[in-house]
Motif scaffolding. Structure first.
Motif, mmCIF file in Angstrom:
data_model
loop_
_atom_site.group_PDB
_atom_site.id
_atom_site.type_symbol
_atom_site.label_atom_id
_atom_site.label_comp_id
_atom_site.label_asym_id
_atom_site.label_seq_id
_atom_site.Cartn_x
_atom_site.Cartn_y
_atom_site.Cartn_z
ATOM 1 N N LYS A 138 -44.530 -55.999 19.187
ATOM 2 C CA LYS A 138 -44.250 -56.255 20.596
ATOM 3 C C LYS A 138 -44.077 -54.973 21.401
ATOM 4 C CE LYS A 138 -41.936 -60.693 19.691
ATOM 5 N NZ LYS A 138 -40.651 -61.441 19.780
ATOM 6 N N GLY A 139 -44.199 -53.832 20.724
ATOM 7 C CA GLY A 139 -44.084 -52.559 21.419
ATOM 8 C C GLY A 139 -42.663 -52.101 21.660
ATOM 9 N N ARG A 140 -41.700 -52.744 21.027
ATOM 10 C CA ARG A 140 -40.288 -52.369 21.202
ATOM 11 C C ARG A 140 -39.933 -51.324 20.141
ATOM 12 N NH1 ARG A 140 -37.220 -58.065 21.457
ATOM 13 N NH2 ARG A 140 -35.416 -56.653 21.397
ATOM 14 N N ILE A 141 -40.380 -50.103 20.362
ATOM 15 C CA ILE A 141 -40.307 -49.047 19.366
ATOM 16 C C ILE A 141 -38.858 -48.672 19.030
ATOM 17 C CG2 ILE A 141 -41.023 -46.710 18.771
ATOM 18 C CD1 ILE A 141 -43.283 -48.793 19.053
ATOM 19 N N GLY A 142 -38.014 -48.564 20.035
ATOM 20 C CA GLY A 142 -36.616 -48.206 19.798
ATOM 21 C C GLY A 142 -35.919 -49.205 18.901
ATOM 22 N N ASP A 143 -36.077 -50.489 19.210
ATOM 23 C CA ASP A 143 -35.463 -51.540 18.390
ATOM 24 C C ASP A 143 -36.095 -51.589 17.002
ATOM 25 O OD1 ASP A 143 -33.752 -52.320 20.415
ATOM 26 O OD2 ASP A 143 -35.177 -53.763 21.253
ATOM 27 N N HIS A 144 -37.377 -51.294 16.942
ATOM 28 C CA HIS A 144 -38.084 -51.250 15.653
ATOM 29 C C HIS A 144 -37.477 -50.188 14.743
ATOM 30 C CE1 HIS A 144 -41.286 -50.678 12.697
ATOM 31 N NE2 HIS A 144 -41.348 -49.404 13.078
ATOM 32 N N LYS A 145 -37.236 -48.994 15.284
ATOM 33 C CA LYS A 145 -36.663 -47.908 14.487
ATOM 34 C C LYS A 145 -35.275 -48.276 13.970
ATOM 35 C CE LYS A 145 -36.973 -43.731 16.106
ATOM 36 N NZ LYS A 145 -36.928 -42.597 17.076
ATOM 37 N N LYS A 146 -34.479 -48.909 14.809
ATOM 38 C CA LYS A 146 -33.133 -49.311 14.378
ATOM 39 C C LYS A 146 -33.198 -50.340 13.256
ATOM 40 C CE LYS A 146 -30.919 -48.402 18.844
ATOM 41 N NZ LYS A 146 -30.224 -48.992 20.008
ATOM 42 N N MET A 147 -34.109 -51.280 13.402
ATOM 43 C CA MET A 147 -34.229 -52.322 12.388
ATOM 44 C C MET A 147 -34.763 -51.766 11.075
ATOM 45 S SD MET A 147 -33.316 -55.452 12.199
ATOM 46 C CE MET A 147 -33.222 -55.962 13.926
ATOM 47 N N MET A 148 -35.653 -50.788 11.169
ATOM 48 C CA MET A 148 -36.176 -50.162 9.951
ATOM 49 C C MET A 148 -35.091 -49.374 9.227
ATOM 50 S SD MET A 148 -39.103 -50.962 8.924
ATOM 51 C CE MET A 148 -39.105 -49.693 7.663
ATOM 52 N N ARG A 149 -34.179 -48.785 9.975
ATOM 53 C CA ARG A 149 -33.058 -48.097 9.322
ATOM 54 C C ARG A 149 -32.234 -49.094 8.529
ATOM 55 N NH1 ARG A 149 -32.284 -45.169 14.327
ATOM 56 N NH2 ARG A 149 -33.137 -43.077 14.116
ATOM 57 N N ARG A 150 -32.009 -50.265 9.113
ATOM 58 C CA ARG A 150 -31.250 -51.299 8.386
ATOM 59 C C ARG A 150 -32.002 -51.741 7.136
ATOM 60 N NH1 ARG A 150 -30.954 -53.473 14.024
ATOM 61 N NH2 ARG A 150 -28.939 -52.783 14.872
ATOM 62 N N SER A 151 -33.313 -51.932 7.292
ATOM 63 C CA SER A 151 -34.124 -52.369 6.159
ATOM 64 C C SER A 151 -34.076 -51.347 5.031
ATOM 65 C CB SER A 151 -35.578 -52.595 6.598
ATOM 66 O OG SER A 151 -36.399 -52.878 5.489
ATOM 67 N N TYR A 152 -34.246 -50.072 5.382
ATOM 68 C CA TYR A 152 -34.272 -49.051 4.329
ATOM 69 C C TYR A 152 -32.886 -48.839 3.726
ATOM 70 C CZ TYR A 152 -35.790 -45.081 1.616
ATOM 71 O OH TYR A 152 -36.088 -44.242 0.568
ATOM 72 N N ALA A 153 -31.854 -49.008 4.532
ATOM 73 C CA ALA A 153 -30.489 -48.909 4.004
ATOM 74 C C ALA A 153 -30.263 -49.953 2.920
ATOM 75 C CB ALA A 153 -29.473 -49.097 5.134
ATOM 76 N N LEU A 154 -30.812 -51.141 3.125
ATOM 77 C CA LEU A 154 -30.698 -52.208 2.128
ATOM 78 C C LEU A 154 -31.567 -51.913 0.910
ATOM 79 C CD1 LEU A 154 -30.730 -55.095 4.710
ATOM 80 C CD2 LEU A 154 -28.839 -54.630 3.141
ATOM 81 N N ALA A 155 -32.759 -51.360 1.141
ATOM 82 C CA ALA A 155 -33.629 -50.973 0.029
ATOM 83 C C ALA A 155 -32.980 -49.870 -0.794
ATOM 84 C CB ALA A 155 -34.985 -50.499 0.557
ATOM 85 N N PHE A 156 -32.301 -48.950 -0.124
ATOM 86 C CA PHE A 156 -31.652 -47.823 -0.793
ATOM 87 C C PHE A 156 -30.499 -48.293 -1.681
ATOM 88 C CE2 PHE A 156 -29.359 -43.761 -1.072
ATOM 89 C CZ PHE A 156 -30.412 -42.886 -1.313
ATOM 90 N N GLY A 157 -30.116 -49.543 -1.521
ATOM 91 C CA GLY A 157 -29.093 -50.118 -2.389
ATOM 92 C C GLY A 157 -29.484 -50.043 -3.854
#
Length: 207
Positions: A138-157
Motif C-alpha cells: 500500500k506504499g506505507r513505508i514507515g509503518d512497513h519498517k516498524k512492522m518488519m522490526r516486530r517480525s524480525y524481533a520475533l524471528a530472532f527469538g
C-alpha cells in the motif's frame, strides 16, 4: 551509528550466523541421530513432525540471515536487492518456518505455559510478517519498517532461545529445572518485541 551499536549489531550477526550455519550443517544430512531428534522419537513416528521440523529449521536459518541484512542502509538503498531479500523473508516465514513451527508446537511436552508461549509467538510472527507485506504493497513505508522490526524481533527469538538454554545450562540448573523452560520460552521473544517497540517509538520522535 555509535561504537556500542556497531558492536551489538556485530554480536547479533555472529549469533545469527553461528546458529543458522550450524543448524544447516547439522541437519543437512537429514539424520535422525541428533540429540534433539532422539528426544522427539514419538513425535517423529506420527509422520507429521519431521517434515515440519525441516521446514522450520531450514526456513528459519535462511530468513534470519536475509532479514538481518534488510536493516542495513546499504541493502535498503539497493531497492532491487532489498525487494528480493524481502520476498525471500516473507515467503520463508509464511510458507515454511511458521507453518513448521505450528506443527512442532503441537508436540511440545514441557507444559501448557511453554505451549502457549510458542503458539503466541508464532501467531504474532505470522501476523506481523503478513501485515508488513500488506503495508508495503500500500506504499506505507514507515509503518512497513516498524512492522518488519516486530517480525524480525520475533524471528530472532530462535537465537535468544538458544542463548538462554546455553546460559541456564552453563550457569544454572539447566532447562529441566522446574519452571526454567517456561521462563526461557517467554524471555526468548517478549524482550525482543519490547525492544522493537522502543526503537519504533524512538524513530517516530526523530525530526
Amino acid at each position: 551509528m555509535s561504537i556500542i551499536t556497531k558492536v551489538l549489531r556485530l554480536l547479533a550477526f555472529l549469533w545469527v550466523l553461528l546458529l543458522s550455519s550450524g543448524t544447516i550443517l547439522q541437519y543437512l544430512v537429514f539424520s535422525q541421530n541428533t540429540v534433539f531428534l532422539q528426544i522427539k522419537k514419538e513425535a517423529i513416528q506420527t509422520g507429521w513432525y519431521l517434515p515440519a521440523f525441516y521446514c522450520h529449521i531450514f526456513g528459519s536459518s535462511v530468513i534470519l540471515i536475509t532479514g538481518f541484512f534488510q536493516f542495513s542502509k546499504r541493502v535498503y538503498n539497493n531497492r532491487p536487492l532489498h525487494k528480493t531479500l524481502g520476498k525471500i523473508y516473507v515467503f520463508g516465514v509464511l510458507f515454511f518456518a511458521a507453518p513448521g513451527a505450528y506443527v512442532m508446537t503441537l508436540f511440545v511436552s514441557r507444559g501448557a505455559g511453554v505451549f502457549a508461549s510458542f503458539l503466541i509467538q508464532n501467531t504474532l510472527w505470522v501476523a506481523c510478517t503478513l501485515a508488513a507485506w500488506l503495508l508495503v504493497m500500500k506504499g506505507r513505508i514507515g509503518d512497513h519498517k516498524k512492522m518488519m522490526r516486530r517480525s524480525y524481533a520475533l524471528a530472532f527469538g530462535a537465537v535468544t532461545l538458544r542463548f538462554y538454554i546455553w546460559l541456564f545450562t552453563t550457569f544454572g540448573h539447566g532447562v529441566g529445572f522446574e519452571h526454567n523452560y517456561l521462563i526461557i520460552a517467554f524471555a526468548s521473544w517478549v524482550p525482543n518485541l519490547l525492544l522493537a517497540e522502543v526503537i519504533n517509538r524512538w524513530e517516530g520522535k526523530r525530526p
